[in-house]
Design a protein around this motif. Sequence first.
Motif, short mmCIF file in Angstrom:
data_model
loop_
_atom_site.label_atom_id
_atom_site.label_comp_id
_atom_site.label_asym_id
_atom_site.label_seq_id
_atom_site.Cartn_x
_atom_site.Cartn_y
_atom_site.Cartn_z
N ARG A 42 41.75 28.00 -32.27
CA ARG A 42 41.56 26.78 -33.05
C ARG A 42 40.07 26.52 -33.25
O ARG A 42 39.28 26.75 -32.33
CB ARG A 42 42.19 25.57 -32.36
N CYS A 43 39.73 26.00 -34.42
CA CYS A 43 38.35 25.61 -34.71
C CYS A 43 38.33 24.17 -35.20
O CYS A 43 39.11 23.81 -36.10
CB CYS A 43 37.73 26.51 -35.78
N GLY A 44 37.47 23.37 -34.63
CA GLY A 44 37.31 22.00 -35.08
C GLY A 44 35.93 21.77 -35.66
O GLY A 44 34.96 22.42 -35.25
N TYR A 45 35.85 20.89 -36.63
CA TYR A 45 34.54 20.52 -37.18
C TYR A 45 34.56 19.04 -37.50
O TYR A 45 35.62 18.42 -37.67
CB TYR A 45 34.21 21.34 -38.44
N GLY A 46 33.39 18.46 -37.55
CA GLY A 46 33.29 17.04 -37.83
C GLY A 46 31.86 16.56 -37.70
O GLY A 46 30.94 17.37 -37.60
N ALA A 47 31.68 15.24 -37.70
CA ALA A 47 30.39 14.57 -37.57
C ALA A 47 29.57 14.61 -38.84
O ALA A 47 28.54 13.94 -38.94
CB ALA A 47 29.56 15.14 -36.41
N ALA A 48 29.98 15.40 -39.84
CA ALA A 48 29.29 15.47 -41.12
C ALA A 48 30.22 16.13 -42.13
O ALA A 48 31.14 16.85 -41.75
CB ALA A 48 27.99 16.27 -40.99
N PRO A 49 29.99 15.89 -43.43
CA PRO A 49 30.82 16.56 -44.44
C PRO A 49 30.64 18.08 -44.38
O PRO A 49 29.54 18.57 -44.14
CB PRO A 49 30.26 16.00 -45.76
N PHE B 144 36.08 33.67 -38.27
CA PHE B 144 36.83 33.50 -37.03
C PHE B 144 38.24 34.10 -37.10
O PHE B 144 38.99 34.04 -36.13
CB PHE B 144 36.92 32.02 -36.67
N GLN B 145 38.60 34.63 -38.26
CA GLN B 145 39.88 35.32 -38.44
C GLN B 145 41.07 34.42 -38.10
O GLN B 145 42.05 34.83 -37.49
CB GLN B 145 39.92 36.59 -37.57
N THR B 146 40.96 33.16 -38.49
CA THR B 146 42.06 32.22 -38.28
C THR B 146 41.98 31.11 -39.31
O THR B 146 40.88 30.75 -39.76
CB THR B 146 42.02 31.61 -36.87
N ASP B 147 43.14 30.58 -39.65
CA ASP B 147 43.17 29.41 -40.54
C ASP B 147 43.50 28.14 -39.77
O ASP B 147 43.78 27.11 -40.36
CB ASP B 147 44.17 29.61 -41.68
N ARG B 148 43.45 28.22 -38.45
CA ARG B 148 43.75 27.07 -37.60
C ARG B 148 42.52 26.18 -37.47
O ARG B 148 41.89 26.07 -36.42
CB ARG B 148 44.24 27.52 -36.22
N PHE B 149 42.17 25.53 -38.57
CA PHE B 149 40.99 24.66 -38.63
C PHE B 149 41.42 23.21 -38.67
O PHE B 149 42.43 22.86 -39.30
CB PHE B 149 40.14 25.00 -39.85
#
Length: 509
Positions: free
Chosen positions: A276-283, A296-301
């Motif tokens: 899993r990959c998470g992103y945030g804090a900015a656009p 990252f070879q995954t669509d689990r974003f």
Amino acid sequence: MDIGSYLSVNARNFGERPALSCEGRDYSYFQFNEEVNKLAHGLLHHTNINKGEKAALLMKNSDYFVFAYFALAKLGAVIVPVNFRLTKDEVQYIFQQSETAVVIGDEAFGELIEEASKNTTIRSIITTGKPKVPTHLSYSYVLSKKKENPELEVAETDDLEILYTSGTTGKPKGALFDHRRIFNVGLTMITGMEINQHDRFLHIAPLFHSVQLNLFLVSGVILGAYHVIHRDFDPIKTLEAIEEHKITHFFGVPAMYNFLLQVPNAQHYDLSSIKRCGYGAAPMAPEIISRSMKLFQTDRFFNLCGLTEAGPGGILLDPEGHKKHLGKGGKPFFMTEARVVDDTGEDVKPGSVGEFILRGETIMKEYYRKPEETKKALRNGWLHTGDLAVKDDEGFITLVDRKKDMIISGGENVYSIEVENVLYEHPYVIDAATIGLPDEVWGEAVTAVVVPKEGAVIDAQELKQFCRKKLAGYKVPREIIIEQQLPRNASGKILKYQLRTKFQKAEAE
């Protein structure tokens, strides 16, 4: 249960399980708990810290930061994480406003802490390395030989954290949380991102930020997961760590993803362990998201769009949402309600812009020692964020602007009035506005639009240097634009949306 007790339980239930790794120092959950207890007993003996007193952490990411956090939690102290990029005056204000009694800081920040501690309620300063100031205590000296859990009663309703977030007045506001609220924040990630005790976290975003601290460190420790701590973000070392430690869960602000994509041989690292990959804090631009999925070879974003005042909490765009709604904010976190309302508090129609408001089990208790600001923010059980958003027919919410004109650059919140107050101090500036313009690396670039006094000539580089003396580095404008006048409405307020539109078009041409 209080937050510290979860660590104690994990040490009893699976003490040999790997818990932490930082700069070659490795700890099982049993050792992790012992280190925390040794510090807790030492703090009681050397600082006489009482339950409910405030303790500030001015530290970069490290195992010592983690030990200090959980030691203070076990003592019933209220933890005040401080951004180490702030200037002396900014740090001093937080010390004063929070009524800090004890500070634990890195050796590199010893002199800053000493200067900022003047005219405050601070009575003890502890340094993780060799103290540069004779009156400071070294971390190793404070450690006790007692390894058992402190015999102190801490309730889930006791206060745990004050997280500072700047306001439109330019002075930071401290969002106050108790143990129960922070546990609920962790629970939102356990459910929302499906994290579990077998996950392996890499902490590269600063732990003074509520996202890395509460969403991932606290939740991961509650579960008994494995944590790799990096003091600073380095793209190559990040990729190496993912490969070496078989990291399963990665979080970064958009700028970090962008830097990882710039590594020439990034695709040669084995990143297959990532689940899993998470992103945030900015656009984060859709193009960067798509490229990161390939890396990252995954669509689990997961897009995490939240506020510090909510723990953080807010809305989340899960992997299924990314397939159909890439670029949108998402739907409410677990245990959270979200609405988009007009000035009368009524829900706006789908497609219309309104204020983004939240209600739930993670929302702050109050702004510490700021009753008027608390009344404005918390109304009828709802947190009024001041952010503008739009909701579509399927219930997906997307933030479109900010009433407070907040700029998010590299994951850091920058409020325009903070920068403008400094710009107005310059002898050649008569009028100023600060806006955020899209930036591929930083998400948004802090941009100052200034009007010179009659007959004066403003040197952009000199003005940046002037700001750098008074502001943390990430708040200093990356670009200075000289104009003859600023657009204003009939009330005299600057029309910043016109400035953003004008200069976004100029950059596109």
